[in-house]
Design an enzyme around this catalytic site. Structure first.
Site, PDB file in Angstrom:
ATOM      1  N   PRO A  38     133.424  -9.112 -45.647  1.00 38.81           N
ATOM      2  CG  PRO A  38     135.111 -10.695 -45.820  1.00 38.81           C
ATOM      3  CD  PRO A  38     133.958 -10.295 -44.962  1.00 38.81           C
ATOM      4  CD  GLU A  39     130.338  -4.402 -48.184  1.00 41.72           C
ATOM      5  OE1 GLU A  39     130.004  -3.751 -49.192  1.00 41.72           O
ATOM      6  OE2 GLU A  39     130.270  -3.922 -47.027  1.00 41.72           O
TER       7      GLU A  39
ATOM      8  CE  LYS B 173     127.818  -8.873 -49.225  1.00 38.00           C
ATOM      9  NZ  LYS B 173     127.072  -8.596 -47.967  1.00 38.00           N
TER      10      LYS B 173
END
Length: 1249
Positions: free
Chosen positions: A2-3, A62
């Site tokens: 996940p960014e 993040k």
């Protein structure tokens, strides 16, 4: 991973469902990685969150966090596979091709937050790979971004637009010379940019990812800045939903790598994939031109094969299987045409994105893959059988793996050679010789093949494997690389390459090689099995599940494969899937297995434990009832059934179940505890005491010989009832002369009143003329001749025990007992223990040796004697004593056999004795032996990964795996670690000790010339010893009949360990383990501080102090170290880095800012003025702060500590050591020794030499 956009999506859903609500409850699962790696725990998280109100949800790159109504605030990072799921909403940002089954709680959950509203909402943090992190931050909500790790990260391009300007970006790019993609991915530069975002930004900016960051024009920098802001902002506003992204984004077309119509934009422009900064990068060459210097990291054919392996994919997904009806012969597989064709096919099948690897160490069984067959024969015909490779203890290696790119046609060094019939026969002989350990024969056969076919990769690989087994690992690796160059498409070469890495404990590289071998031969069960074993060894549960599923599909009729898959899901935390696998196997059986089938019974019990772990006790009870009729392990079934009944509140049935268990084993206390709970009895409630007494009285009447129902009431009875019960319990056992009687009752001594009652009772037995009568004078027939001896023996132990110690009385009673029976081993052992408590280690060792001589066939007393000899620093005598029960013909003699038997207690005591004798080389050698033994225990799991599943011992296997996860938390390891760390600290502080093998007690008192002479003399003696040892080893070098070199200890005296160039680095390997697995051991935090402060790692030193303060805020060592750290920070010659200084200022608050160090120390002294350890700590601080000016006063006050009422012998020894540390005068030491002799006249340490 996940960014920035995906994290923004979760923050959106948190604000939607959680913010503004109160957390009613928190469910957690303990995880030493997700919580423990960042200094918290699941329990701490649960406590911090429960009952708190969520005020806001925020993000930086993040990272994201919840703002609570009061600190601490939870800060989270998803890692590679983390995510948040809600029970009332779908947060997925992509839709998988195959819809997953909905379940709650979700798989791999780590915590679940439940709100207090109605209906409530539940939010779960899930992470399959355990690369995410959950922290608790003690800070104000507005100061969160000023804390670690957020302040170490760069600005967020969405929320920090005022910072991320084109001027700022230009300065950042100009001062670094790195590929621009690597610069963007570095979170210390810019927060939130990950792989796909970085590629998108560079695509929109028309910039090539490999171009160096300092080669761009101002116009290009402006273009890059605009693209960065635009892409990140748009992606976050659209909550990371790729379906809603603009049509011209690369993101919508980059996922076609390896597909038939993939790798192109809608306008036909080609998308290529390269590796930049260790990550796969999507590039459109026609759009992203290189306008400056570039950095490439793709290996060429001249580079070493190892460099190519470093870029191999860690993707566990296997290559596609061959179509049914087609098979590759070795001739076909070896031909250049087919080699190139298959190479191209597999390159296209390569996955698009990399996955992270686990980094652990271990050893496993090995087997080479299919050998090369003659022309026209299939490769499967020559598959060798299983064998075991030599293993050695290695160190944990950790590295992030890149992706492997198969070499192109132009890069292949050589094509594989086909073998003739004769050579193929020789090759099979090579394989067979390896399996049977006929290494000389195997080498000879391999050489014959290589004379005719010098570039035959498979033969070279097998020869390398044999050479590795002979101990020539360097030559083996070199030959294996040559084999790979000659035949990059041989599954044998890659399998052997993995086996070699595995033998070196480099399991990441081994698994990568295995995966490559599986791409070449996806049907090889042996390679798949080897890979699976490494995955479970390194706790790569996700990969293990995939491997086991592949093996199950290949052989669905094998029960072991079903069981292994269930275990994989179980260990990964997915209990539902684990049970489902077992149920499917049961449903697949046409005929039920016989009742005598042990594996089936064990599988059924394992299934039951899974149901119980899931918390469904009613279903577990229903299931266990079906097993009750014909169980092979009846005791286990009865125990599980009783536990379930009790948990379900079916107390009447639970009572019957526990009574049945007591009938079966009336000595097991857990059954009695279960019976008490079933009857609703509470020992703390007065109304339950009479019922408890009646219960145990009725149980005792059933069997006159049973001990438990007579001993247990002593735990809860008080007053006269206790006196009567104790009298009834003690007298019959004293009459029988039971030696363990005192050991059975000493636990009662925590209650002072019970201690006094027992003392009065037993003393009264001596005072009465009827020695076997009651305390009230009653006499029973059958007077025991042993009664008086037993009473004297009991009283001697009583007065020797630390809670009732009176050594003069203890000596008097044991002497009277020895007069009656001088040959009693037990009496003589007690005499030795009394001498030990006097501090007279010489007499204690002599007395214990005398006891040993009375019964030379008793291993226990022999062991006790050796231990007492070691406590008296008699290392050689102790080894001689131990040799009476060892196989002395073993390599290394008695000591070598003790190592083979993994006799931990001996090596710890031996090492500590060498420390006292200042023989630090031998001490380090003993502690390193303990380190190696724990490594062996870690690797011993390999013996069970297949065996336990094959034999059906599933429950024991799961327990073993869980025990191994906390292996180095064992007290023996922690004790050895602390001692070893202290030696390394000493070597750092006094480097000359590395040259003085026999210690350097008087070295500090020598002048400079004498010191030089002493060092020179020590060096000559050491060189002489090393030369003699080398000649001895060369003479006695042992090999097998087949040429295999037997392992010899190359450093038997520990000289290499002593002469380390970096003692603090060697200490760190111990520190890392002891802080990870024994964080609640305050001595571990103390030694961790000592290492870190010497390395100048003040943040880590502070962390140790903070951890110690939570365990014991008044600990003497903590006080001394706290002031020492503050004093060090105050007197630094150069200022700390601003970020480090800021963190220290925020976290290190153990010394109040408005208090001077002398005042803080004086206050501590006053609070603990009657405690010798605390006074010593205060005096050490005063000595430090006054630069030796207060030493006379400190020596005087240290002497006064000997008059404290609570001072112990250990305190006096520490005080004497402190005088040596201060380099006090001979007069001061003599005065201290004289005072100590008056208190402990028999103590060996204070006796005049």
């Amino acid at each position: 991973m996940p960014e920035i956009a995906e994290v923004a999506r979760i923050v959106h859903y948190l604000k939607k469902h959680i913010v503004g609500k109160t957390i009613a409850s928190v469910k957690v699962q303990e995880d030493d990685i997700i919580y423990g790696k960042v200094g918290t725990s699941a329990g701490a998280f649960q406590t911090a969150m429960t009952g708190k109100k969520v005020v806001d949800a925020r993000q930086q790159g993040k990272y994201f966090w919840l703002v609570m109504d009061s600190p601490p605030h939870p800060l989270m990072h998803f890692g590679m596979s983390g995510w948040m799921k809600f029970n009332n909403d779908d947060t997925a940002y992509y839709r998988p091709a195959k819809k997953e089954e909905e379940q709650w709680p979700p798989k791999f959950w780590k915590f679940i937050l439940q709100t207090s509203d109605n209906p409530s909402c539940e939010a779960a943090f899930v992470d399959a790979r355990r690369l995410g992190r959950v922290r608790l931050i003690e800070a104000k909500a507005d100061d969160m971004r000023k804390t670690t790790p957020l302040k170490e990260n760069g600005p967020d391009p969405v929320i920090d637009r005022d910072i991320v300007t084109d001027e700022w970006l230009g300065k950042l790019m100009k001062k670094k010379k790195v590929p621009i993609k690597a610069l963007l991915l570095n979170q210390a530069n810019i927060s939130g940019v990950g792989n796909w975002v970085g590629d998108e930004v560079l695509y929109q900016a028309r910039i090539h990812p490999e171009q160096y960051s300092n080669t761009f024009s101002d116009a290009q920098i402006k273009q890059l800045h605009d693209a960065l802001i635009s892409v990140c902002t748009t992606a976050c506003e659209l909550l990371g939903e790729s379906e809603r992204f603009p049509a011209d984004w690369l993101m919508k077309h980059r996922w076609g790598k390896g597909k038939k119509d993939g790798g192109k934009l809608p306008n036909g422009e080609k998308i290529t994939f390269i590796t930049v900064g260790g990550r796969t990068s999507a590039v459109v060459p026609s759009r992203q031109k290189k306008t400056g210097g570039v950095a490439g990291d793709v290996p060429s054919k001249e580079e070493d094969v190892e460099e190519a392996v470093d870029q191999e994919s860690d993707e566990p997904k296997l290559a596609k299987k061959r179509k049914t009806g087609k098979s590759f012969t070795n001739q076909e597989a070896s031909s250049p045409k087919n080699k190139k064709k298959k190479l191209k096919e597999e390159s296209e099948e390569e996955p698009a994105e990399e996955k992270p690897s686990k980094n652990r160490k271990s050893a496993t069984e090995v087997k080479p893959s299919n050998g090369t067959a003659s022309k026209g024969s299939t490769s499967k015909s020559d598959a060798p059988t299983n064998t075991t490779a030599d293993s050695s203890i290695g160190r944990r290696r950790s590295a992030r793996l890149g992706r492997y790119r198969f070499m192109s046609d132009s890069e292949l060094v050589a094509m594989p050679q086909a073998l003739s019939s004769k050579e193929n026969s020789l090759f099979r002989q090579v394989v067979k010789s390896y399996e049977t350990k006929q290494y000389k024969k195997g080498i000879k056969a391999a050489d014959q093949v290589l004379r005719k076919s010098p570039n035959h990769g498979d033969t070279q690989a097998m020869k390398a494997l044999i050479m590795n087994s002979q101990g020539h690992s360097d030559e083996a690796f070199a030959l294996a690389k040559v084999a790979l160059r000659n035949d990059m498409k041989s599954q044998i070469c890659w399998h052997v390459y993995g086996i070699l890495y595995r033998s070196q404990k480099n399991y990441d590289e081994a698994m990568r090689a295995y995966r490559t071998a599986l791409r070449l031969d996806g049907d090889s069960q042996q390679i798949q099995r080897d890979l699976a074993m490494l995955q479970i060894q390194t706790r790569d549960y996700e990969g293990y599940i995939e491997s086991r599923l592949t093996m199950l599909k290949a052989k669905p009729n094998t029960r072991q494969n079903w069981t292994a898959l269930a275990v994989a899901h179980h260990l990964a935390g997915d209990l539902t899937k684990a049970e489902d696998v077992l149920v499917r196997y049961e449903n697949s059986l046409n005929n039920p297995p016989p009742r005598t089938d042990l594996e089936h019974t064990e599988a059924a019990l394992y299934k039951n434990t899974i149901i119980a772990e899931a918390g469904d006790y009613q279903r577990a009870l229903d299931h266990i009832e079906t097993l009750l009729k014909h169980p092979l392990d009846r005791t286990a079934v009865m125990e599980m059934r009783a536990q379930y009944l009790l948990k379900l509140g079916k107390n009447e049935d639970a009572e019957k179940a526990y009574r049945a268990l007591i009938e079966r084993n009336n000595a097991f206390r857990d059954y009695y505890d279960g019976l008490e709970n079933a009857l609703g009895l509470d020992r703390l409630k007065e109304e339950s005491i009479n019922r408890l007494a009646e219960l145990y009285e009725s149980l005792a009447k059933k069997d006159e010989r049973v001990d438990a129902p007579r001993r247990i009431p002593l735990d809860f009875l008080q007053g006269c009832s206790f006196r009567s019960a104790a009298d009834s319990y003690l007298k019959p056992r004293l009459n029988k002369g039971i030696p363990s009687l005192f050991a059975n009752v000493k636990a009662l001594y925590k209650d002072t009143s019970k201690l006094q009652t027992i003392e009065e009772l037993v003393n009264s037995y001596l005072e009465k003329s009827a020695m076997n009568g009651s305390a009230e004078g009653e006499t029973k027939a059958g007077k025991s001749d042993k009664f008086e001896e037993s009473v004297l023996y009991f009283l001697a132990q009583h007065y020797n025990y630390f809670l009732s110690r009176d050594l003069e009385k203890a000596t008097s009673f044991i002497d009277r007992a020895l007069e009656k029976n001088p040959k009693s081993v037990d009496f003589n052992m007690t005499k030795a223990r009394i001498f030990k408590n006097y501090g007279d280690t010489e007499k204690a060792a002599a007395a214990m040796n005398h006891a040993r001589e009375l019964d030379e066939k008793d291993r226990y007393i022999n062991t006790k004697c050796a231990k007492y000899q070691l406590r008296n620093n008699q290392n050689d005598a102790a080894l001689e004593t131990m040799s009476k029960f060892t196989r002395n013909e073993t390599t290394g003699g008695a000591l070598g056999d003790l190592k083979e038997m993994q006799c931990l207690w001996y090596f710890i005591e031996d090492g500590e004795a060498f420390v006292r004798n200042e023989k630090y080389n031998l001490a380090l050698k003993r502690f390193q032996t303990i380190y190696d033994i724990f490594d062996i225990w870690q690797e011993d799991q390999f013996d069970f990964h297949n065996f336990s599943l094959k034999k059906g011992q599933i429950r024991a296997y799961v327990n073993l795996i869980r025990w191994e996860d906390y292996l180095r938390g064992h007290p023996f390891f922690s004790r050895a670690a602390v001692s070893a760390i202290k030696i390394y600290i000493l070597l750092h502080d006094r480097p000359h000790l590395a040259s003085l093998v026999n210690g350097g007690a008087d070295f500090e008192n020598l002048d400079e010339n004498e010191k030089k002479k002493a060092l020179k003399k020590a060096k000559k003696e050491q060189e002489k010893q090393e030369k003699a040892e080398a000649e001895k080893q060369a003479t006695n070098k042992k090999t097998t009949a087949d040429g295999e070199v037997k392992k010899e200890d190359l450093d038997p005296k520990g000289l290499k360990l002593l002469q380390t160039k970096e003692p603090l680095e060697d200490a760190t390997k111990w520190v890392n383990f002891v802080l990870q697995f024994s964080p609640k051991m305050i001595e571990a935090q103390n030694v961790g501080f000592e290492v870190y402060i010497r390395k100048g790692k003040y943040l880590l030193a502070t962390r140790c102090l903070l951890a110690a303060s939570k365990l014991d805020p008044e600990n003497p060592s903590l006080h001394e170290q706290t002031i020492r750290l503050q004093h060090t920070l105050n007197t630094l010659s150069e200022p700390l880095a601003p970020k480090v200084s800021e963190v220290l200022k925020e976290t290190f608050k153990l010394v109040p800012a408005d208090t001077s160090l002398p005042s803080f120390n004086d206050s501590f002294y006053e609070r603990h003025s009657q405690s010798a350890p605390h006074v010593r700590a205060a005096l050490k601080v005063r000595q430090l702060l006054t630069a030796d000016q207060s030493r006379p006063q400190n020596e005087k006050e240290l002497l006064n500590t000997l008059s404290f009422p609570t001072v112990a012998l250990a305190d006096a020894k520490e005080g004497l050591a402190l005088l040596s540390e201060w380099k006090s005068s001979r007069e001061a030491k003599d005065a201290y020794l004289e005072a100590a002799r008056k208190i402990w006249p028999q103590a060996t340490v204070f006796k005049k030499s």
